[in-house]
Design a protein around this motif. Structure first.
Motif, PDB file in Angstrom:
ATOM      1  N   ALA A 177     -30.526  56.971 -14.832  1.00 37.95           N
ATOM      2  CA  ALA A 177     -30.618  55.768 -13.994  1.00 37.95           C
ATOM      3  C   ALA A 177     -32.064  55.560 -13.531  1.00 37.95           C
ATOM      4  N   PHE A 178     -32.509  54.318 -13.593  1.00 38.41           N
ATOM      5  CA  PHE A 178     -33.847  53.953 -13.119  1.00 38.41           C
ATOM      6  C   PHE A 178     -33.656  53.223 -11.794  1.00 38.41           C
ATOM      7  N   THR A 179     -34.102  53.851 -10.706  1.00 38.48           N
ATOM      8  CA  THR A 179     -33.812  53.354  -9.366  1.00 38.48           C
ATOM      9  C   THR A 179     -35.081  52.882  -8.673  1.00 38.48           C
ATOM     10  N   ALA A 180     -34.989  51.761  -7.965  1.00 38.62           N
ATOM     11  CA  ALA A 180     -36.145  51.212  -7.269  1.00 38.62           C
ATOM     12  C   ALA A 180     -35.711  50.570  -5.957  1.00 38.62           C
ATOM     13  N   ARG A 181     -36.667  50.463  -5.051  1.00 39.33           N
ATOM     14  CA  ARG A 181     -36.412  49.712  -3.827  1.00 39.33           C
ATOM     15  C   ARG A 181     -36.693  48.240  -4.122  1.00 39.33           C
ATOM     16  N   TRP A 182     -35.693  47.402  -3.896  1.00 39.99           N
ATOM     17  CA  TRP A 182     -35.787  45.999  -4.270  1.00 39.99           C
ATOM     18  C   TRP A 182     -36.307  45.129  -3.125  1.00 39.99           C
ATOM     19  N   GLY A 183     -36.032  45.549  -1.907  1.00 38.99           N
ATOM     20  CA  GLY A 183     -36.462  44.800  -0.734  1.00 38.99           C
ATOM     21  C   GLY A 183     -36.384  45.699   0.485  1.00 38.99           C
ATOM     22  N   GLU A 184     -36.452  45.122   1.657  1.00 36.96           N
ATOM     23  CA  GLU A 184     -36.443  45.924   2.882  1.00 36.96           C
ATOM     24  C   GLU A 184     -35.210  46.807   2.971  1.00 36.96           C
ATOM     25  N   ASP A 185     -34.050  46.254   2.695  1.00 34.78           N
ATOM     26  CA  ASP A 185     -32.805  47.006   2.806  1.00 34.78           C
ATOM     27  C   ASP A 185     -31.998  46.926   1.513  1.00 34.78           C
ATOM     28  N   ALA A 186     -32.668  46.718   0.401  1.00 37.22           N
ATOM     29  CA  ALA A 186     -31.981  46.557  -0.883  1.00 37.22           C
ATOM     30  C   ALA A 186     -32.542  47.523  -1.926  1.00 37.22           C
TER      31      ALA A 186
ATOM     32  N   VAL B  84     -32.088  48.692  -6.241  1.00 40.70           N
ATOM     33  CA  VAL B  84     -31.604  48.233  -7.536  1.00 40.70           C
ATOM     34  C   VAL B  84     -31.616  49.396  -8.524  1.00 40.70           C
ATOM     35  N   ILE B  85     -30.613  49.428  -9.390  1.00 40.14           N
ATOM     36  CA  ILE B  85     -30.442  50.531 -10.332  1.00 40.14           C
ATOM     37  C   ILE B  85     -30.234  49.958 -11.725  1.00 40.14           C
ATOM     38  N   LEU B  86     -30.998  50.461 -12.670  1.00 40.24           N
ATOM     39  CA  LEU B  86     -30.857  50.055 -14.067  1.00 40.24           C
ATOM     40  C   LEU B  86     -30.240  51.205 -14.837  1.00 40.24           C
ATOM     41  N   LEU B  87     -29.168  50.905 -15.558  1.00 39.24           N
ATOM     42  CA  LEU B  87     -28.453  51.929 -16.302  1.00 39.24           C
ATOM     43  C   LEU B  87     -28.565  51.679 -17.800  1.00 39.24           C
ATOM     44  N   SER B  88     -28.645  52.759 -18.540  1.00 40.35           N
ATOM     45  CA  SER B  88     -28.606  52.660 -19.996  1.00 40.35           C
ATOM     46  C   SER B  88     -27.465  53.535 -20.496  1.00 40.35           C
ATOM     47  N   GLY B  89     -27.111  53.392 -21.743  1.00 36.85           N
ATOM     48  CA  GLY B  89     -25.986  54.161 -22.261  1.00 36.85           C
ATOM     49  C   GLY B  89     -24.678  53.483 -21.934  1.00 36.85           C
ATOM     50  N   GLU B  90     -23.808  54.178 -21.230  1.00 40.34           N
ATOM     51  CA  GLU B  90     -22.497  53.646 -20.861  1.00 40.34           C
ATOM     52  C   GLU B  90     -22.639  52.646 -19.728  1.00 40.34           C
ATOM     53  N   CYS B  91     -22.396  51.363 -20.016  1.00 42.61           N
ATOM     54  CA  CYS B  91     -22.564  50.307 -19.013  1.00 42.61           C
ATOM     55  C   CYS B  91     -21.376  49.347 -19.007  1.00 42.61           C
ATOM     56  N   SER B  92     -20.209  49.826 -19.359  1.00 40.10           N
ATOM     57  CA  SER B  92     -19.039  48.952 -19.345  1.00 40.10           C
ATOM     58  C   SER B  92     -18.684  48.580 -17.905  1.00 40.10           C
ATOM     59  N   LYS B  93     -17.912  47.521 -17.748  1.00 44.54           N
ATOM     60  CA  LYS B  93     -17.524  47.075 -16.413  1.00 44.54           C
ATOM     61  C   LYS B  93     -16.690  48.127 -15.694  1.00 44.54           C
ATOM     62  N   SER B  94     -15.831  48.805 -16.435  1.00 41.19           N
ATOM     63  CA  SER B  94     -15.017  49.849 -15.812  1.00 41.19           C
ATOM     64  C   SER B  94     -15.885  50.996 -15.309  1.00 41.19           C
ATOM     65  N   PHE B  95     -16.903  51.349 -16.100  1.00 36.86           N
ATOM     66  CA  PHE B  95     -17.812  52.416 -15.670  1.00 36.86           C
ATOM     67  C   PHE B  95     -18.603  51.987 -14.437  1.00 36.86           C
ATOM     68  N   LEU B  96     -19.072  50.733 -14.414  1.00 37.50           N
ATOM     69  CA  LEU B  96     -19.819  50.237 -13.255  1.00 37.50           C
ATOM     70  C   LEU B  96     -18.946  50.236 -12.008  1.00 37.50           C
ATOM     71  N   SER B  97     -17.664  49.914 -12.158  1.00 40.33           N
ATOM     72  CA  SER B  97     -16.743  49.943 -11.008  1.00 40.33           C
ATOM     73  C   SER B  97     -16.629  51.355 -10.450  1.00 40.33           C
ATOM     74  N   VAL B  98     -16.525  52.334 -11.354  1.00 44.10           N
ATOM     75  CA  VAL B  98     -16.458  53.733 -10.925  1.00 44.10           C
ATOM     76  C   VAL B  98     -17.740  54.123 -10.209  1.00 44.10           C
ATOM     77  N   MET B  99     -18.885  53.697 -10.751  1.00 46.23           N
ATOM     78  CA  MET B  99     -20.168  54.022 -10.141  1.00 46.23           C
ATOM     79  C   MET B  99     -20.299  53.415  -8.751  1.00 46.23           C
TER      80      MET B  99
END
Length: 364
Positions: free
Chosen positions: A275-284, A286-301
């Motif tokens: 996972a590539f993680t960054a601070r997007w804003g003051e309280d936000a 953002v995470i970029l995922l590669s590999g397994e990125c199905s909707k079901s996997f994102l829900s679990v995450m």
């Protein structure tokens, strides 16, 4: 082309070369073209002098060296992949010629003085370790010929006792100067590289959380979108801490800053290693995922991330309960994607989730 334009063109060319000289690999390559070229010109000039002064043996030696040295310069220029072999050929021929000078004395016993250029030349082109080995080989040859019985059998000229004593000292002095010049250059270059690396990290790092900043994330997302041709999907997770301003207003900005830092520290272990993680804003975040990125996997995450903050964060002397809203999107790969489209899609989904139910997550 006018003279002015020609001068400007060459100035631009040399400015480009100067910028590249800070790179050791480029510098070594350029020196392995420059040094043999200079010695080729010098050797050809000496060959002409030897012709006019009827020094046949010297004429042959300098001509042969000019041919070899010029060939090395051309090979280095045309075939940089073979530079190591070219270096070996050049320096072996250089030592051979210098040894010939020492044995014969050259012109009135002056030619052996040329040996003293070897340490600085070798250290500059080969670096401290290889340059030292090269210098040591030549130094051993000098001692064998000047200070052992072997020299009496091999030498074809007579050197004074003063020359035999002082010449090795001159050679050692030349080596010491060349060694410390290269050592100082290395220290300076390494310090420059460290500073450049620090600035590079500062440019892409959020200092408060020590995560990547928005600039770094945008760059990585753009790269991932280009690489999406070979990917099943690109996954994006956007996290927004609910009511963060209330935390600042209630406890103060000092608590808010510390809470953001601790939130970031706790976030990383909850994510996958890629996972590539960054601070997007003051309280936000953002995470970029590669590999397994199905909707079901994102829900679990998303669920896993929210569960990771069920317990309050201990910030200084207070326990602060963290609530967050999460939006996650999975964009099908197989072609080059548009990073702006993916970001807009995820941000709209986050606004929708916050509007409908804070503390929830939505996946699309």
């Amino acid at each position: 082309m006018g003279v002015g334009k020609m001068i400007k063109k060459w100035q631009t060319y040399f400015q480009t070369i100067n910028k590249q000289l800070v790179n050791d690999a480029f510098r070594y390559h350029l020196e392995m073209i420059l040094f043999p070229t200079i010695l080729t010109v010098v050797s050809l000039f000496m060959t002409l002098l030897n012709v006019f002064t009827h020094k046949t043996a010297l004429m042959i030696s300098t001509l042969l060296f000019a041919i070899i040295s010029g060939t090395c310069a051309i090979l280095t220029w045309k075939r940089p992949a073979n530079q190591r072999k070219t270096e070996c050929l050049f320096f072996v021929s250089l030592i051979t010629m210098f040894t010939f000078f020492l044995i014969t004395g050259g012109t009135e016993n002056f030619s052996p003085i040329w040996i003293c250029i070897l340490p600085s030349c070798g250290l500059s082109v080969l670096g401290k370790r290889k340059g030292t080995i090269l210098s040591l080989v030549q130094f051993v040859i000098v001692l064998l010929l000047l200070d052992t019985p072997l020299g009496d059998l091999v030498l074809r000229t007579e050197y004074t006792v003063s020359f035999r004593m002082r010449f090795p000292l001159l050679y050692v002095s030349a080596y010491i100067i060349g060694y410390f010049t290269e050592h100082i250059r290395l220290l300076t270059n390494n310090a420059r590289l460290e500073i450049e690396e620090q600035y590079r990290k500062l440019a892409v790092t959020d200092m408060q959380t020590e995560l990547y900043n928005r600039l770094a994330f945008n760059t990585r997302l753009t790269e991932s979108c280009k690489e999406a041709v070979n990917a099943a999907a690109v996954g994006l997770i956007l996290i927004d801490i609910d009511d963060f301003r209330d935390i600042n207003d209630t406890f103060g900005h000092e608590y808010g800053d510390e809470m953001i830092h601790q939130f970031a520290v706790k976030l990383i272990p909850l994510l996958t290693k890629d996972a590539f993680t960054a601070r997007w804003g003051e309280d936000a975040f953002v995470i970029l995922l590669s590999g397994e990125c199905s909707k079901s996997f994102l829900s679990v995450m998303c669920n896993h991330i929210q569960n990771g903050y069920k317990e309050p964060l201990r910030v200084k002397d207070r326990d602060i309960k963290i609530n967050m809203t999460i939006a996650a999107t999975s964009t099908k790969g197989g072609s080059v994607l548009d990073s702006n489209v993916i970001l807009n899609k995820t941000e709209k989904l986050l606004h929708q989730a916050k509007k409908e139910a804070k503390g929830s997550f939505m996946v699309a």
